[in-house]
Design an enzyme around this catalytic site. Structure first.
Site, mmCIF file in Angstrom:
data_model
loop_
_atom_site.group_PDB
_atom_site.id
_atom_site.type_symbol
_atom_site.label_atom_id
_atom_site.label_comp_id
_atom_site.label_asym_id
_atom_site.label_seq_id
_atom_site.Cartn_x
_atom_site.Cartn_y
_atom_site.Cartn_z
ATOM 1 N N CYS B 36 0.836 -1.197 0.000
ATOM 2 C CA CYS B 36 0.000 0.000 0.000
ATOM 3 C C CYS B 36 0.871 1.247 0.000
ATOM 4 O O CYS B 36 0.372 2.361 -0.003
ATOM 5 C CB CYS B 36 -0.989 -0.003 1.155
ATOM 6 S SG CYS B 36 -0.274 0.393 2.733
ATOM 7 N N ASP B 38 3.414 2.515 2.177
ATOM 8 C CA ASP B 38 4.208 2.947 3.312
ATOM 9 C C ASP B 38 4.076 1.998 4.488
ATOM 10 O O ASP B 38 3.077 1.309 4.631
ATOM 11 C CB ASP B 38 3.763 4.340 3.765
ATOM 12 C CG ASP B 38 4.204 5.407 2.793
ATOM 13 O OD1 ASP B 38 5.369 5.380 2.388
ATOM 14 O OD2 ASP B 38 3.375 6.259 2.422
ATOM 15 N N CYS B 63 7.556 7.675 2.256
ATOM 16 C CA CYS B 63 7.937 8.935 1.636
ATOM 17 C C CYS B 63 8.265 9.962 2.717
ATOM 18 O O CYS B 63 8.182 9.687 3.908
ATOM 19 C CB CYS B 63 6.828 9.430 0.733
ATOM 20 S SG CYS B 63 5.276 9.677 1.588
ATOM 21 N N CYS B 107 -0.310 8.761 3.858
ATOM 22 C CA CYS B 107 1.043 8.276 4.163
ATOM 23 C C CYS B 107 1.421 8.640 5.591
ATOM 24 O O CYS B 107 2.172 7.934 6.243
ATOM 25 C CB CYS B 107 2.106 8.868 3.246
ATOM 26 S SG CYS B 107 1.610 9.265 1.598
#
Lengths: 389, 211
Positions: B36, B38, B63, B107
């Site tokens: 997915c 992260d 990220c 995220c």
């Protein structure tokens, strides 16, 4: 904190304009700015017309094609839309309503196909192997009496894999099916001769070879059925309406002239240096695409256990511009369809970085990149919960 | 230079605080999966008397906003009681960072969920969970969805590596479709234990590998 000079390694997206290109374009903004008139027009218009014709000759000679077989467009997105929609529309009358493309085509082809599908066109999306090569047997097996067009890229936009278009074009010729190829990432970088390879349509662009943005073209073999879809005037042999972008065309031609075999060899050696050193000096890395059959300017590597946007942001802060197949980086928040297409999982796409070289890169920059990457990858892996056991 | 994040996000991204694992953590959690996009791991050390978070560490596969949120959340939670730390919201973390792009919410929210799960894990282990819903096979399966095969980075349920789950009188039997000598068999086993053992009505977890 920041280096003064950006080291630009995203030349597949856009390139720095060559000053010599600008110099060639300039007179067509300030001196010869008239519309290209017919041969019965006024003198400045005739000059413009002749300059456009000369630019067309320069570009088509690289393809070993005739100048009347080439139409200028606003870039390769338009070229591919024009080729695919134009052919499918033209052949629909003959009940040929089947299009074949590969799964890893660039967005103009992929989304033209998806759009046509909604309008009742049948589309086959061919699988590719782990390097990105189209399976020729699957291609042959997909062809039916309804197949109008096959569109397979010359080389991939992300992983640089160069398709066997010689073999594909032979299949098309034998089955009397039209063949389009997207050569955005190969035009002038790899040889493409329409007298040797029976291609019917080729998309090309200036922005990947240090030419201006917003200029491209479509090679159309004489006699290829193609419905005109940009209506208006009778420009471009009545194939594409709209005022000709003469400075753009001149710039495109100059950009083509400036690409030499020597430069392409130089890019290839930089590319091989970059790939071999990263794979040797950074553990848990995978090269995406084929080790040899790839464009001279492309390297694409997955750094496992870490995410691509984190890598690109760190690189950016160190003065490097690159791109990634990670979902976090894209506008759509979708992982690269190319890495997934070659059988990679999301993890492989997320950690993939594309480095694309151009005229202004040198060995020193690549060595600096490798050193910087070693640090960044090691720092990010320290933070990652993956790959430690 | 123009970056897509605030100065503070970039600061935490470049120099994340409290990175790593805690040797004898009291509460542990792993949220998200590489599939997915992260993943965040959060581990806490809790003072038994005061119920304050003494130490907290995180790890992130993600990220910039994921890393920065993980970092800020550890700073925010340190020294707080479990009840206080539970209430830290994504909005608060985002505000503390000077704002995050809306598109990056998914995220960064993982870090907040990671903290809450680590607290929950501590509470379960220490019999502090007031909710005494009986454990079902579905609950076990849901938890196994958070156990990763470190090699593929995908969860055990999603990749169909869980052959069978049995639950009888507080004994959970889990069959994993991997060979016993698989290089990650041990770490997978530990993770399953960690996730299932702490459920209030589970007395024993038995895991068999037979791929």
């Amino acid at each position: 904190m920041f280096d003064e000079k950006m080291i630009y390694l995203d030349n597949a997206s856009a390139t720095r304009l060559d000053e010599r290109v600008l110099k060639a374009m300039q007179p067509y903004f300030f001196d010869t700015y008239a519309v290209a008139t017919s041969e019965f027009g006024y003198s400045q218009g005739i000059e413009a017309r002749e300059a456009l014709q000369k630019a067309r000759e320069v570009i088509t000679s690289r393809l070993n094609a005739g100048p009347e077989e080439f139409v200028f467009t606003s870039g390769s997105t338009e070229s591919s839309n024009m080729a695919i929609k134009g052919v499918m529309m033209a052949l629909q009358k003959q009940n040929k309503n089947h299009l074949i493309i590969s799964k890893i085509e660039d967005f103009p082809i992929l989304y033209s196909a998806k759009n046509l599908e909604k309008q009742g066109i049948k589309v086959t999306y061919l699988d590719v192997d782990k390097y990105g090569f189209v399976d020729l047997e699957q291609l042959k097996g997909s062809i039916s009496k309804d197949t109008a067009l096959i569109s397979i890229q010359h080389a991939n936009q992300e992983i640089g894999t160069v398709q066997n278009i010689e073999a594909i074009s032979e299949i098309c010729k034998e089955k009397k099916i039209l063949f389009h190829t997207d050569a955005t990432h190969t035009f002038t970088r790899l040889a493409l001769d329409v007298k040797k390879i029976p291609l019917d349509l080729i998309s090309v662009a200036a922005h990947t070879i240090h030419g201006p943005k917003g200029v491209g073209g479509l090679y159309i073999r004489k006699g290829t059925p193609l419905t005109k879809w940009m209506d208006g005037g009778f420009q471009e042999f009545n194939r594409r309406a709209g005022l000709e972008n003469i400075p753009g065309a001149i710039g495109f031609a100059r950009a083509v002239e400036l690409v030499t075999a020597q430069e392409n060899e130089q890019l290839m050696s930089l590319r091989d240096h970059l790939i071999s050193h990263i794979l040797a000096e950074i553990s848990q890395t995978t090269l995406n695409g084929h080790p040899e059959r790839r464009t001279p300017q492309n390297a694409n590597i997955t750094f496992h256990f870490i995410e691509g946007e984190s890598i690109t942001l760190h690189l950016d802060m160190h003065g490097f511009a690159v791109s990634t197949g990670s979902a976090c980086f894209s506008r759509s928040l979708e992982a690269s369809h190319v890495i997934l297409g070659i059988g990679g999982d999301h993890e492989r796409a997320h950690g993939s970085i594309r480095f694309t070289l151009g005229r202004y890169n040198n060995l020193k920059e690549i060595d600096k990149l490798i050193e910087t990457l070693k640090e960044i990858i090691s720092e990010l892996r320290k933070i990652s919960p993956l790959g430690k056991d | 230079m123009k970056f897509p994040y605030s100065e503070k996000v970039l600061e935490h991204f470049r120099h994340p605080r409290n990175v790593g694992k805690i040797e004898d953590a009291d509460g542990k959690a792993m949220e998200g999966s590489p599939a997915c996009g992260d993943m965040v791991s959060v581990q806490i050390k809790v003072d038994e008397k005061t119920k304050r978070i003494q130490d907290i560490k995180f790890e992130s596969y993600g990220c910039a906003s994921n890393i920065a949120t993980g970092s800020i959340i550890t700073e925010m939670a340190k020294g707080k009681t479990l009840e206080e730390a539970k209430k830290i919201s994504w909005k608060q973390a985002s505000d503390e960072l000077g704002g995050l792009p809306a598109i990056k919410a998914h995220c960064s929210v993982l870090a907040v969920e990671g903290l809450r799960s680590a607290i929950r894990n501590y509470e379960e282990k220490h019999g502090l969970v007031t909710d005494k819903t009986p454990t079902t096979i579905e609950i076990i399966e849901k938890r196994l969805r958070k156990v990763m095969n470190p090699l593929s980075g995908l969860d055990l349920v999603g990749t169909k590596l869980i052959k069978k789950i049995e639950l009888k009188e507080g004994v959970a039997k889990i069959d994993v479709d991997l060979p016993e000598n698989h290089q990650f068999a041990n770490s997978i086993k530990e993770e399953i234990m960690e996730k299932i053992e702490s459920l209030h009505d589970i007395k024993k977890v038995s895991i068999t590998f037979n791929g």
